[in-house]
Write an enzyme that holds these catalytic residues in place. Structure first.
Site, PDB file in Angstrom:
ATOM      1  N   GLU A  97       0.811  -1.216   0.000  1.00 60.04           N
ATOM      2  CA  GLU A  97       0.000   0.000   0.000  1.00 60.04           C
ATOM      3  C   GLU A  97       0.843   1.263   0.000  1.00 60.04           C
ATOM      4  O   GLU A  97       0.490   2.262  -0.624  1.00 60.04           O
ATOM      5  CB  GLU A  97      -0.972   0.002   1.183  1.00 60.04           C
ATOM      6  N   THR A 132       1.148   5.537  -7.349  1.00 60.17           N
ATOM      7  CA  THR A 132       2.058   4.757  -8.182  1.00 60.17           C
ATOM      8  C   THR A 132       1.308   3.560  -8.759  1.00 60.17           C
ATOM      9  O   THR A 132       0.593   2.875  -8.034  1.00 60.17           O
ATOM     10  CB  THR A 132       3.261   4.267  -7.351  1.00 60.17           C
ATOM     11  N   TYR A 156      -6.674   6.661   3.632  1.00 58.71           N
ATOM     12  CA  TYR A 156      -6.756   5.610   2.623  1.00 58.71           C
ATOM     13  C   TYR A 156      -5.997   4.350   3.043  1.00 58.71           C
ATOM     14  O   TYR A 156      -6.543   3.238   3.057  1.00 58.71           O
ATOM     15  CB  TYR A 156      -6.225   6.085   1.261  1.00 58.71           C
ATOM     16  N   ASP A 161      -9.476   5.778  -2.630  1.00 56.32           N
ATOM     17  CA  ASP A 161      -8.392   6.337  -3.433  1.00 56.32           C
ATOM     18  C   ASP A 161      -8.986   6.988  -4.678  1.00 56.32           C
ATOM     19  O   ASP A 161     -10.192   7.159  -4.788  1.00 56.32           O
ATOM     20  CB  ASP A 161      -7.401   5.224  -3.809  1.00 56.32           C
TER      21      ASP A 161
END
Length: 346
Positions: free
Chosen positions: A40, A46, A123, A141
């Site tokens: 995570e 990314t 998140y 997200d």
DNA sequence: AAGACGGGGGA
DNA sequence: TCCCCAGTCTT
């Protein structure tokens, strides 16, 4: 306007879709808390494909939380070299040390405790707790924001903190018993594989198409509503590739700010001279220009190559790096990729 | 609320 | 080129 009641129809078809379409990913095959945590952090801003080659290597070299807590900084930065947002790996280790001191080396299965660790926000805490511990904690997200805005028809700007909070509050009661991790990942997977950004949503294969407000409107890419973009600052720099028998000259960047603590090719703003005050040697030659774009700033670099007959003594924060050092211990950020061809090679 | 903070892949 | 990504922290 926004119709959040539509979301209640999502869990059953979404889970069904996920079980038939999910990608095989290393942190899904073995979702132990440490593995989920590392994944995570790497996945923050990314893409999955960018993370994959880093992930296995990181887990191999630092297989558990105590190993991470004890790792030397240069090993951490080398493992993160090229991945960007380097404060992520510093915070990861800081958090690992806290976990060792306060929780006996195991991540606590508690949302507030996890979220209190450095580098873990709303998140990531929600993702870890749902995927690794089975708790009904939403992980909102960019993917989930897009999916929810489209299904509900919510036109609130996506960068609004209020929208994120609303998404968490509306999703939490929808979490299916015993399938928290799958539900979290299914929401993100849908955003990554079907409910794509820009003008490319694949509504024909979407498990939510029957009750999605954006799909029904016939113009799904209208959502989510994006904030206006801001221009980035441009910095002109001269960059030196200084070679001696000892290798290439590197400078260690300050401990905070852009590329904090990483090694760089010596540089100076346009118009300034060489940072150490050295005289330009005979035979110095220009080696072209390069541009590197960060999210908020752009470097326009002019390269210059110096060949010195012998190495010189260096002050603190400077070093010579030969091919072995570049391969094994020095983390050189991607911004200098264009000049790699002039550096020592094994 | 707005900026800082990397880098890459796809349209 | 621009977009935007399994965001977080600081100011």
């Amino acid at each position: 306007m926004a119709d959040y009641s539509r979301l209640s129809r999502l869990p059953v078809p979404l889970l069904e879709w996920y079980r038939g379409n999910r990608r095989i990913l290393p942190w899904r095959e073995d979702p132990r808390p440490y593995r989920v945590w590392v994944s995570e952090i790497m996945l923050q801003q990314t893409r999955v494909e960018a993370v994959l080659p880093y992930y296995e290597r990181f887990l191999r070299e630092l297989p558990d939380i105590p190993a991470l807590a004890a790792a030397p900084e240069e090993q951490l930065l080398k493992l993160w070299e090229g991945l960007g947002y380097y404060s992520r790996v510093r915070n990861l280790q800081k958090a690992a040390r806290t976990v060792c001191e306060q929780y006996g080396g195991e991540l606590p299965g508690d949302y507030e405790a996890v979220k209190a660790l450095p580098g873990i926000g709303e998140y990531t805490a929600g993702a870890i707790c749902s995927i690794a511990f089975g708790l009904p904690t939403p992980a909102v997200d960019g993917n989930v924001l897009r999916v929810v805005c489209r299904i509900t028809g919510d036109e609130t700007p996506v960068d609004s903190p209020a929208l994120k909070r609303r998404c968490r509050e509306e999703l939490a009661p929808l979490y299916p018993e015993g399938a928290a991790g799958d539900f979290t990942q299914a929401l993100m997977e849908l955003g990554a594989m079907v409910c794509l950004p820009g003008g490319a949503p694949r509504c024909g294969e979407c498990p939510a198409r029957e009750f999605c407000a954006a799909c029904a409107s016939g113009d799904p890419e209208r959502l989510p509503v994006k904030p206006p973009k801001k221009p980035r600052r441009i910095e002109q720099r001269r960059v030196w590739v200084v070679l001696s028998p000892a290798g290439v000259l590197l400078h260690r960047r300050p401990g905070r700010g852009l590329l904090a603590g990483l090694w760089e090719l010596p540089g100076a703003p346009e118009g300034e001279g060489f940072p150490l005050g050295w005289e330009t040697p005979a035979g110095a030659e220009p080696i072209g220009t390069a541009r590197h774009i960060f999210s908020h700033v752009e470097w326009q670099m002019e390269g210059e190559l110096w060949r010195l007959p012998e190495a010189r003594e260096l002050p603190e924060g400077w070093r010579w790096a030969d091919a072995a050092a570049l391969a094994g211990e020095v983390a050189l950020p991607s911004a200098f990729q264009a000049f790699r061809g002039f550096l020592p090679k094994a």
